[in-house]
Motif scaffolding. Structure first.
Motif, PDB file in Angstrom:
ATOM      1  N   ILE A  22       0.970  -1.074   0.372  1.00  0.00           N
ATOM      2  CA  ILE A  22       0.542  -0.054   0.210  1.00  0.00           C
ATOM      3  C   ILE A  22       0.625   1.121   0.063  1.00  0.00           C
ATOM      4  N   VAL A  23       1.993   0.725   0.706  1.00  0.00           N
ATOM      5  CA  VAL A  23       2.787   2.402   1.064  1.00  0.00           C
ATOM      6  C   VAL A  23       3.999   2.560  -0.708  1.00  0.00           C
ATOM      7  N   ALA A  24       4.145   1.575  -1.319  1.00  0.00           N
ATOM      8  CA  ALA A  24       4.531   1.539  -2.942  1.00  0.00           C
ATOM      9  C   ALA A  24       3.049   2.138  -3.417  1.00  0.00           C
ATOM     10  N   PHE A  25       2.092   1.479  -3.286  1.00  0.00           N
ATOM     11  CA  PHE A  25       1.281   2.179  -4.107  1.00  0.00           C
ATOM     12  C   PHE A  25       1.367   4.233  -4.328  1.00  0.00           C
ATOM     13  N   SER A  26       1.123   3.980  -3.029  1.00  0.00           N
ATOM     14  CA  SER A  26       0.857   5.317  -2.169  1.00  0.00           C
ATOM     15  C   SER A  26       1.897   6.484  -2.911  1.00  0.00           C
TER      16      SER A  26
END
Length: 245
Positions: A155-159
């Motif tokens: 999720i952090v990477a996608f953000s």
């Protein structure tokens, strides 16, 4: 954290004096599109690496555990490697109309690299370092927290892509580098550093700093729980005995 309507990285002030350049300093500054709820949520996820580092610092202050210190040291070394790679590759971040940044280069993503380093090291620590129970059901929590760790990292990477701080290739590269470094650092800690922990903990300086080595304790949480409960009951009996005299 701010929305996309904030001023740019550099803005001029209209006055009689020469133009003044303003530059942000806060490490927790994250922009998201104004009115975008998903962007708002992802902006908070994007700050998890900062929360993670602060949590490690707090944990070390109160527990003084050498394994925790080694974990944090690995995270910091990971950041150093990321800085070096960025300045070797020198790949620009994705372009957008307005952006406040602290580093010019984006390959690989530092947020993604740190999160996947933390997740990889954590999984290895949980399944290799922590005591194994006789039945897999008693260890099911390990699978849960491991999956949660990698989901959070994703999720952090996608953000970072959603908020236009990085491209997909930059976060993918960060994830790969982070996992490789996380696994390598766990091996270094387990095979090279851990044998020195008893020496460090028993050294006068280590004793003064109250450093702990929990390597030989199979289940640290259970040990601390039972030890605290036993000590509390012992002291309670002493207090009761004194009152009865």
């Amino acid at each position: 954290m701010a929305d996309s309507s904030a001023a740019g990285a550099y803005r001029d002030v209209n006055c009689n004096e020469p133009a003044i350049k303003w530059k942000p300093l806060s490490m927790t500054f994250v922009e998201y599109p104004a009115g975008d709820f998903i962007g708002f949520v992802l902006a908070w996820f994007s700050m998890i690496p900062i929360f993670l580092l602060v949590s490690f610092g707090t944990l070390i202050i109160f527990r003084r555990d050498l394994h925790t210190m080694s974990y944090l040291l690995g995270l910091l070394l990971n950041e150093v490697v990321n800085w070096i790679l960025k300045h070797i590759i020198r790949e620009s971040r994705p372009l957008r109309d307005h952006q406040i940044l602290f580093t010019e280069y984006g390959m690989p993503s530092s947020h993604t690299q740190l999160m996947f380093f933390a997740a990889s090291y954590f999984v290895l620590f949980v399944f290799i370092r922590i005591h194994r129970n006789y039945h897999w059901v008693d260890d099911i929590w390990k699978y849960g927290v491991s999956i949660a760790g990698f989901i959070t990292a994703i999720i952090v990477a996608f953000s970072r892509v959603y908020l236009l701080y990085h491209t997909y290739s930059q976060v993918i590269c960060g994830a790969i580098v982070g996992m490789i470094l996380g696994g390598a650092w766990f091996c270094v800690v387990q095979l090279v550093l851990t044998p020195f922990f008893p020496v460090i903990a028993s050294h006068p300086i280590g004793e003064f700093l109250m450093l702990r080595d929990s390597t030989l304790i199979p289940h640290v949480m259970w040990f601390e729980y039972t030890s605290t409960r036993s000590e509390s009951r012992s002291r309670q009996r002493k207090v009761t005995s004194r009152k009865s005299q």
